[in-house]
Enzyme design. Structure first.
Site, PDB file in Angstrom:
ATOM      1  N   HIS A  65       0.832  -1.135  -0.138  1.00 58.76           N
ATOM      2  CA  HIS A  65      -0.034   0.117  -0.096  1.00 58.76           C
ATOM      3  C   HIS A  65       0.826   1.343  -0.009  1.00 58.76           C
ATOM      4  CE1 HIS A  65      -4.065  -1.973   0.770  1.00 58.76           C
ATOM      5  NE2 HIS A  65      -3.284  -2.762   1.055  1.00 58.76           N
ATOM      6  N   THR A  67      13.571 -10.128   2.174  1.00 58.88           N
ATOM      7  CA  THR A  67      13.399  -8.630   1.706  1.00 58.88           C
ATOM      8  C   THR A  67      14.296  -8.614   0.536  1.00 58.88           C
ATOM      9  OG1 THR A  67      14.982  -7.943   3.299  1.00 58.88           O
ATOM     10  CG2 THR A  67      12.805  -7.695   4.079  1.00 58.88           C
ATOM     11  N   LYS A  68      15.165  -9.124   0.410  1.00 60.22           N
ATOM     12  CA  LYS A  68      16.026  -9.216  -0.895  1.00 60.22           C
ATOM     13  C   LYS A  68      16.426 -10.684  -1.414  1.00 60.22           C
ATOM     14  CE  LYS A  68      18.915  -5.880   1.459  1.00 60.22           C
ATOM     15  NZ  LYS A  68      20.132  -5.384   2.279  1.00 60.22           N
ATOM     16  N   LYS A  87      24.146 -20.655   4.590  1.00 63.19           N
ATOM     17  CA  LYS A  87      25.324 -21.217   3.850  1.00 63.19           C
ATOM     18  C   LYS A  87      24.796 -21.845   2.509  1.00 63.19           C
ATOM     19  CE  LYS A  87      23.354 -26.077   5.002  1.00 63.19           C
ATOM     20  NZ  LYS A  87      23.797 -27.086   6.065  1.00 63.19           N
TER      21      LYS A  87
END
Length: 196
Positions: free
Chosen positions: A124, A176-177, A194
């Site tokens: 949003h 988030t990445k 790892k």
């Protein structure tokens, strides 16, 4: 008129788009109207041997693509929403209990999503301080999950993330990445633990 021609016409005519949106989507419930849901088997693409359990909430209006590959399963109490972007799921993939998937999302083949996972390409908008958040609309950034991926229970995959093939996301991670192929990630926010 083909689908692309209709989409182009809708973009050129905001009035037509608003009318069609009202006709298809229940604005209060933010899901397709009951008569559109009845027609879903006619416009959804489902591969041979695939299964969507009866309790799944399929918020899939016909103006976006929903595709489920052969031998793939969407388990009970999931919510699949393609109202703002296509949802494409590959072959031999399992979407576990109580998952939420909000497009645009592409999930590869031989992927296993455990229970309670959120995969969302939607945010949003909230930057305009002069307007309420619910007046500012939404933005999307596609999520792509490669082939042969395992995502653990209660993980959250956020907009714009690409998860490479043969990667593992630990339970409870917030991704988030981008996740490189052949890696295990975990934590909040998720980091590479790892190589696999």
């Amino acid at each position: 008129m083909d689908k692309e021609g209709l989409r182009k016409r809708m973009k050129e005519s905001p009035r037509l788009k608003r009318w069609l949106d009202w006709l298809i989507m229940n604005q209060r419930d933010a899901r397709p109207r009951w008569y559109i849901r009845l027609l879903a088997p006619l416009y959804q693409s489902r591969g041979r041997g695939s299964k969507i359990y009866h309790s799944v909430r399929m918020d899939t209006p016909p103006y976006r693509r929903f595709s489920l590959g052969s031998r793939s399963v969407v388990e009970s109490y999931c919510c699949i929403n393609n109202a703002v972007g296509d949802v494409v799921i590959g072959e031999h993939t399992r979407i576990g209990l109580h998952n939420t998937i909000i497009g645009p999302v592409t999930i590869g083949s031989h992927v296993n999503l455990a229970q309670g996972i959120t995969v969302t390409a939607l945010n949003h908008n909230f930057n305009d301080l002069q307007r309420r958040i619910d007046e500012q609309g939404v933005s999307t950034r596609p999520v792509v999950i490669g082939d042969d991926v395992w995502i653990g229970a209660n993980a959250v995959i956020l907009p714009g993330v690409t998860i490479g093939s043969h990667a593992v996301v630990a339970a409870g991670a917030v991704v988030t990445k981008d996740v490189p192929a052949h890696t295990l990630v975990g934590g909040v926010p998720a980091k590479v633990i790892k190589n696999i």
